[in-house]
Motif scaffolding. Sequence first.
Motif, PDB file in Angstrom:
ATOM      1  N   SER A  89       0.823  -1.220   0.000  1.00 46.06           N
ATOM      2  CA  SER A  89       0.000   0.000   0.000  1.00 46.06           C
ATOM      3  C   SER A  89       0.853   1.264   0.000  1.00 46.06           C
ATOM      4  O   SER A  89       0.509   2.266   0.652  1.00 46.06           O
ATOM      5  CB  SER A  89      -0.956   0.011   1.208  1.00 46.06           C
ATOM      6  OG  SER A  89      -1.954  -0.966   1.057  1.00 46.06           O
ATOM      7  N   ARG A  98       2.242   4.759  -1.475  1.00 50.74           N
ATOM      8  CA  ARG A  98       1.366   5.770  -2.075  1.00 50.74           C
ATOM      9  C   ARG A  98       2.063   7.107  -2.265  1.00 50.74           C
ATOM     10  O   ARG A  98       3.084   7.384  -1.632  1.00 50.74           O
ATOM     11  CB  ARG A  98       0.156   5.978  -1.171  1.00 50.74           C
ATOM     12  CG  ARG A  98       0.523   6.575   0.189  1.00 50.74           C
ATOM     13  CD  ARG A  98      -0.512   6.302   1.247  1.00 50.74           C
ATOM     14  NE  ARG A  98      -0.595   4.903   1.605  1.00 50.74           N
ATOM     15  CZ  ARG A  98      -1.277   4.442   2.659  1.00 50.74           C
ATOM     16  NH1 ARG A  98      -1.928   5.293   3.431  1.00 50.74           N
ATOM     17  NH2 ARG A  98      -1.319   3.166   2.927  1.00 50.74           N
ATOM     18  N   GLN A 138      -1.848   4.899  -5.575  1.00 51.44           N
ATOM     19  CA  GLN A 138      -1.010   3.796  -5.097  1.00 51.44           C
ATOM     20  C   GLN A 138       0.212   3.630  -5.995  1.00 51.44           C
ATOM     21  O   GLN A 138       0.120   3.729  -7.213  1.00 51.44           O
ATOM     22  CB  GLN A 138      -1.797   2.487  -5.057  1.00 51.44           C
ATOM     23  CG  GLN A 138      -1.004   1.322  -4.470  1.00 51.44           C
ATOM     24  CD  GLN A 138      -1.900   0.224  -3.957  1.00 51.44           C
ATOM     25  OE1 GLN A 138      -2.893   0.484  -3.279  1.00 51.44           O
ATOM     26  NE2 GLN A 138      -1.566  -1.020  -4.277  1.00 51.44           N
ATOM     27  N   ARG A 179      -6.407   5.720  -4.849  1.00 55.92           N
ATOM     28  CA  ARG A 179      -6.672   5.653  -3.420  1.00 55.92           C
ATOM     29  C   ARG A 179      -7.605   6.809  -3.016  1.00 55.92           C
ATOM     30  O   ARG A 179      -8.308   7.352  -3.867  1.00 55.92           O
ATOM     31  CB  ARG A 179      -5.345   5.682  -2.654  1.00 55.92           C
ATOM     32  CG  ARG A 179      -4.509   4.407  -2.859  1.00 55.92           C
ATOM     33  CD  ARG A 179      -3.232   4.437  -2.031  1.00 55.92           C
ATOM     34  NE  ARG A 179      -3.524   4.638  -0.619  1.00 55.92           N
ATOM     35  CZ  ARG A 179      -3.814   3.646   0.232  1.00 55.92           C
ATOM     36  NH1 ARG A 179      -3.832   2.387  -0.185  1.00 55.92           N
ATOM     37  NH2 ARG A 179      -4.062   3.907   1.508  1.00 55.92           N
ATOM     38  N   ASP A 180      -7.620   7.177  -1.754  1.00 55.70           N
ATOM     39  CA  ASP A 180      -8.577   8.173  -1.264  1.00 55.70           C
ATOM     40  C   ASP A 180      -8.417   9.515  -1.983  1.00 55.70           C
ATOM     41  O   ASP A 180      -7.395  10.196  -1.830  1.00 55.70           O
ATOM     42  CB  ASP A 180      -8.390   8.377   0.229  1.00 55.70           C
ATOM     43  CG  ASP A 180      -8.917   7.208   1.041  1.00 55.70           C
ATOM     44  OD1 ASP A 180      -9.241   6.170   0.433  1.00 55.70           O
ATOM     45  OD2 ASP A 180      -9.000   7.325   2.272  1.00 55.70           O
ATOM     46  N   ASP A 239     -12.125   5.536   1.501  1.00 57.55           N
ATOM     47  CA  ASP A 239     -12.491   4.477   2.427  1.00 57.55           C
ATOM     48  C   ASP A 239     -13.837   4.762   3.069  1.00 57.55           C
ATOM     49  O   ASP A 239     -14.108   5.884   3.517  1.00 57.55           O
ATOM     50  CB  ASP A 239     -11.449   4.336   3.539  1.00 57.55           C
ATOM     51  CG  ASP A 239     -10.125   3.781   3.031  1.00 57.55           C
ATOM     52  OD1 ASP A 239     -10.083   3.297   1.880  1.00 57.55           O
ATOM     53  OD2 ASP A 239      -9.143   3.829   3.788  1.00 57.55           O
ATOM     54  N   ARG A 294     -13.025   0.789  -0.589  1.00 55.29           N
ATOM     55  CA  ARG A 294     -12.904   2.193  -0.982  1.00 55.29           C
ATOM     56  C   ARG A 294     -13.881   2.378  -2.144  1.00 55.29           C
ATOM     57  O   ARG A 294     -13.601   2.000  -3.288  1.00 55.29           O
ATOM     58  CB  ARG A 294     -11.464   2.493  -1.396  1.00 55.29           C
ATOM     59  CG  ARG A 294     -11.195   3.918  -1.797  1.00 55.29           C
ATOM     60  CD  ARG A 294      -9.720   4.115  -2.129  1.00 55.29           C
ATOM     61  NE  ARG A 294      -8.882   3.904  -0.970  1.00 55.29           N
ATOM     62  CZ  ARG A 294      -8.016   2.893  -0.842  1.00 55.29           C
ATOM     63  NH1 ARG A 294      -7.871   1.999  -1.813  1.00 55.29           N
ATOM     64  NH2 ARG A 294      -7.290   2.774   0.256  1.00 55.29           N
ATOM     65  N   SER A 342      -3.672  -5.987   0.824  1.00 55.31           N
ATOM     66  CA  SER A 342      -2.936  -4.708   0.809  1.00 55.31           C
ATOM     67  C   SER A 342      -1.469  -4.845   0.446  1.00 55.31           C
ATOM     68  O   SER A 342      -0.645  -4.046   0.891  1.00 55.31           O
ATOM     69  CB  SER A 342      -3.065  -4.011   2.183  1.00 55.31           C
ATOM     70  OG  SER A 342      -4.406  -3.835   2.530  1.00 55.31           O
TER      71      SER A 342
END
Length: 366
Positions: free
Chosen positions: A52, A54, A76, A93-94, A112, A146, A332
């Motif tokens: 994971s 990032r 990521q 990702r977020d 998430d 997510r 992950s």
Amino acid sequence: MKMKLIAVAVGAALSVPAVAMADVSVYGRAHVSVDYLDDGAKYSETNLSSNSSRLGFKGDHEINPDLKAFFQIEQQINFTTGSSSGGTSFATRDTFVGLSGNFGAVQAGRFDSPFKVARGPFNLFGDQVGDMNNLARVTSGRLDERYDNTIQYTTPDLNGFNVKAAYSMYQGQSLNITDSAANNEDSDAFSVSLNYLGGPLEASLAYEQVEEDTLRGEADSIRAAAAYKLTETFKLVGFYQTTDFTGVDDTTSAQRDAGTFNVFGLGGEFAIAKNTALKATWMTNDSDTRNADATMWVVGVEHKLDKAVRVYANYAVVDNDENVAYSPWMQSRTATPSGQSIDENDVNRAAGEKAAGLTVGLRYDF
């Protein structure tokens, strides 16, 4: 005079990007590990994994004293091959934009779910061999993810408490109105959590429901996680989750049972020195499928070289019943060797065996 005007103009032009970028920060994480993975049958190999890792950009802008805009873009990164896991997408990702103030915060994007975040107090081995998701996220439905196309509201702090509520349109940018399988209205998700942080206690209680047409079928789950600092050097953690998988109209009872389970666990973290801690967790997955339970235990040591860099070593084992083949390394991480069916010759699919992983890792947050 002309030269002075040119100098002023150039100075003003150069100052604009600086002002625009004043509230934007670049951050990230480089997290790699060397792992020896053994599925208990035919597979036993050493792997290099990016866990994971990032790269992100985030910032905020004060509109007035009572209102602020904020954003985040996060991708990521695979530090072992140099590629990303998102293909042509940059924001894997977020990633979101929103407004915050005395009313709390509202954000929209991909990030998430409150249910996913609620595991935080328990997850002492997050993104490592031994991550709790190896037993807690094994349903056939979509949970603990997510989600795309999500709107979330977070209350302001209420004496240590806050509530997060999120709704995802999931498959599309708006509810679809056609009847085709690819455009069904029933493809949304709802997630909510009650969280507390104060004194020695950190705790979360969460619920999530994913509707039928989110590619894998309907599922819902309740989750509780807590961490309590008994002393300055010892923290106790606990976790409970119950998950019910309904599926779609043609889902068989065997498939429903395979995605329906209870999982719970206990653990602790003990500081043996200022920057060094021993950690351990134990979890069990109690499945509705006969002879498909599994237990995972993890022990590890972590040393923080400074605020940004830490090293660690863990050993994790999953003990499977005869009809299931989980491992402690499938979540992950880029090193996730697996096979296609439950057979003793398949990688990480050796039903009824003990799958074990030994890992040594480096994590650098910047």
